[in-house]
Design a protein around this motif. Structure first.
Motif, short mmCIF file in Angstrom:
data_model
loop_
_atom_site.label_atom_id
_atom_site.label_comp_id
_atom_site.label_asym_id
_atom_site.label_seq_id
_atom_site.Cartn_x
_atom_site.Cartn_y
_atom_site.Cartn_z
N GLN A 20 0.88 -1.28 -0.03
CA GLN A 20 -0.07 -0.13 0.05
C GLN A 20 0.95 1.33 0.04
OE1 GLN A 20 -2.56 -0.72 3.38
NE2 GLN A 20 -4.04 -1.71 2.11
N GLN A 21 1.91 1.40 0.58
CA GLN A 21 2.84 2.43 1.03
C GLN A 21 3.79 2.53 -0.43
OE1 GLN A 21 2.67 4.53 3.46
NE2 GLN A 21 3.67 5.80 2.04
N ILE A 22 4.11 1.56 -1.32
CA ILE A 22 4.77 1.77 -2.41
C ILE A 22 3.44 2.38 -3.35
CG2 ILE A 22 5.47 0.31 -4.42
CD1 ILE A 22 6.52 -1.67 -2.34
N LEU A 23 2.59 1.89 -3.30
CA LEU A 23 1.52 2.69 -4.40
C LEU A 23 1.03 4.14 -3.93
CD1 LEU A 23 -1.12 -0.49 -4.41
CD2 LEU A 23 0.59 0.24 -6.28
N ALA A 24 1.08 4.26 -2.85
CA ALA A 24 0.90 5.58 -2.41
C ALA A 24 2.00 6.48 -2.56
CB ALA A 24 0.75 5.61 -0.75
N PHE A 25 3.24 5.97 -2.76
CA PHE A 25 4.67 6.87 -3.06
C PHE A 25 4.68 6.85 -4.43
CE2 PHE A 25 6.92 6.55 0.99
CZ PHE A 25 6.41 7.77 1.65
N ASN A 26 3.87 6.42 -5.36
CA ASN A 26 4.09 6.29 -6.79
C ASN A 26 4.16 7.87 -7.27
OD1 ASN A 26 3.94 4.78 -9.41
ND2 ASN A 26 2.03 6.05 -9.57
N PRO A 27 4.81 8.28 -8.15
CA PRO A 27 5.88 7.38 -8.87
C PRO A 27 7.22 7.35 -8.27
CG PRO A 27 5.78 9.70 -9.86
CD PRO A 27 4.81 9.73 -8.57
N GLU A 28 7.45 7.97 -7.17
CA GLU A 28 8.79 7.90 -6.54
C GLU A 28 9.33 6.29 -6.36
OE1 GLU A 28 9.84 10.35 -3.35
OE2 GLU A 28 11.60 9.41 -3.07
N TYR A 29 8.22 5.77 -5.64
CA TYR A 29 8.57 4.30 -5.66
C TYR A 29 7.35 3.53 -6.63
CZ TYR A 29 10.99 4.57 -1.24
OH TYR A 29 11.84 5.03 -0.45
N MET A 30 7.71 2.42 -7.39
CA MET A 30 6.81 1.92 -8.36
C MET A 30 6.91 0.44 -8.11
SD MET A 30 7.34 3.88 -11.78
CE MET A 30 5.69 3.66 -12.82
N LEU A 31 5.72 -0.10 -7.99
CA LEU A 31 5.37 -1.64 -7.95
C LEU A 31 5.69 -2.38 -9.21
CD1 LEU A 31 4.44 -3.50 -5.50
CD2 LEU A 31 2.39 -3.37 -6.45
N VAL A 32 6.46 -3.32 -9.21
CA VAL A 32 6.83 -4.24 -10.31
C VAL A 32 6.00 -5.40 -10.23
CG1 VAL A 32 8.64 -5.57 -11.45
CG2 VAL A 32 9.28 -3.22 -10.64
N SER A 33 6.10 -6.12 -8.89
CA SER A 33 5.43 -7.43 -8.69
C SER A 33 5.14 -7.37 -7.11
CB SER A 33 5.72 -8.46 -9.32
OG SER A 33 6.94 -8.83 -8.64
N PRO A 61 18.61 9.47 -10.82
CA PRO A 61 17.78 8.96 -12.02
C PRO A 61 17.77 7.67 -12.31
CG PRO A 61 19.11 10.57 -12.81
CD PRO A 61 19.53 10.62 -11.27
N GLU A 62 18.84 7.12 -12.29
CA GLU A 62 18.96 5.54 -12.79
C GLU A 62 18.26 4.65 -11.92
OE1 GLU A 62 23.35 5.78 -12.99
OE2 GLU A 62 23.17 4.74 -14.77
N GLY A 63 18.15 5.17 -10.83
CA GLY A 63 17.30 4.46 -9.94
C GLY A 63 17.95 3.25 -9.19
N GLU A 64 16.94 2.53 -8.33
CA GLU A 64 17.53 1.30 -7.36
C GLU A 64 16.26 0.24 -7.66
OE1 GLU A 64 17.06 4.36 -5.45
OE2 GLU A 64 18.79 5.18 -6.34
N ASN A 65 16.77 -0.94 -7.75
CA ASN A 65 15.77 -1.92 -7.70
C ASN A 65 15.54 -2.54 -6.06
OD1 ASN A 65 15.24 -2.16 -10.31
ND2 ASN A 65 15.94 -4.35 -10.34
N HIS A 69 12.86 2.50 -7.17
CA HIS A 69 12.82 3.87 -6.86
C HIS A 69 13.68 4.77 -7.73
CE1 HIS A 69 14.63 7.16 -4.10
NE2 HIS A 69 13.40 7.25 -3.79
N THR A 70 13.09 5.76 -7.98
CA THR A 70 13.74 7.00 -8.80
C THR A 70 13.54 8.20 -7.94
OG1 THR A 70 12.02 7.10 -10.03
CG2 THR A 70 13.97 5.72 -10.92
#
Ligand SMILES: *[C@@H]1O[C@H](CO)[C@@H](O)[C@H](O)[C@H]1NC(C)=O
Ligand SMILES: *[C@@H]1O[C@H](CO)[C@@H](O)[C@H](O)[C@H]1NC(C)=O
Length: 163
Positions: free
Chosen positions: A58-71, A87-91, A81-82
């Motif tokens: 729920q928190q990943i979805l709430a922090f969209n688009p800084e955090y994006m849910l993959v699965s 900007p290259e981001g982190e998995n 996270h970007t």
């Protein structure tokens, strides 16, 4: 929250030793070896895994688009996270295993930089995990124990997100 600094003394000892080794003179221009900085941390909860993972998703979805849910499955969550600074981001991957005897949950979190950076990330990858969990409320769960150290999260000691 309890934090176990497991190997920090050893770590300081190792770096003190490396710093004392003279640079190799046969290499004219030292090429820095590229690394992906990362942080791997483990948390123990008295609460069951389903409750913990639901809050994190729920928190990943709430922090969209800084955090994006993959699965997301009951046993693992993948996200990324970007930010403007990185900007290259982190998995990010969380894995869950129920602790059968106590009815609790063991969660492992891994954040790794997709760009090649210094291993010393100033706590960026640790804070990726910590900021998300803190906002989700799971860091306030009763009986939570966090296991982090400078081996698994280089730069953790410099991170300011937890101050
Ligand atoms: C993060 O994940 C989303 C959803 O899968 C994807 O669209 C995006 O390209 C990913 N970003 C990075 C930096 O990998
Ligand atoms: C990052 O995550 C994406 C989506 O899960 C995956 O396709 C990619 O290989 C991952 N990159 C690295 C460097 O782990």
């Amino acid at each position: 929250m309890k934090t176990l600094l497991l190997a920090s003394t050893l770590f300081v000892g190792l770096f003190g030793y490396l710093a004392a080794v003279p640079a190799p003179v046969t290499v004219p221009v030292p090429v820095p070896f590229p690394y992906h900085a990362f942080c791997r941390t483990m948390w123990l909860f008295a609460t069951n895994c389903a409750e913990i993972s639901t809050k994190v998703v729920q928190q990943i979805l709430a922090f969209n688009p800084e955090y994006m849910l993959v699965s997301a499955t009951p046993l693992s969550i993948k996200a990324n996270h970007t930010s403007l600074d990185n900007p290259e981001g982190e998995n990010i991957t969380f894995t869950f295993s129920p602790t059968i005897l106590t009815g609790g949950c063991r969660m492992t979190g891994l954040s790794s930089s997709l760009g090649f950076t210094s291993l010393l990330d100033g706590g960026l990858n640790y804070c990726n995990l910590y900021n998300l969990l803190s906002a989700s409320g799971v860091t306030s769960e009763p009986g939570i124990t966090e296991m982090t150290n400078e081996w698994s999260c280089l730069g953790y000691g410099l991170s300011t997100c937890k101050a």
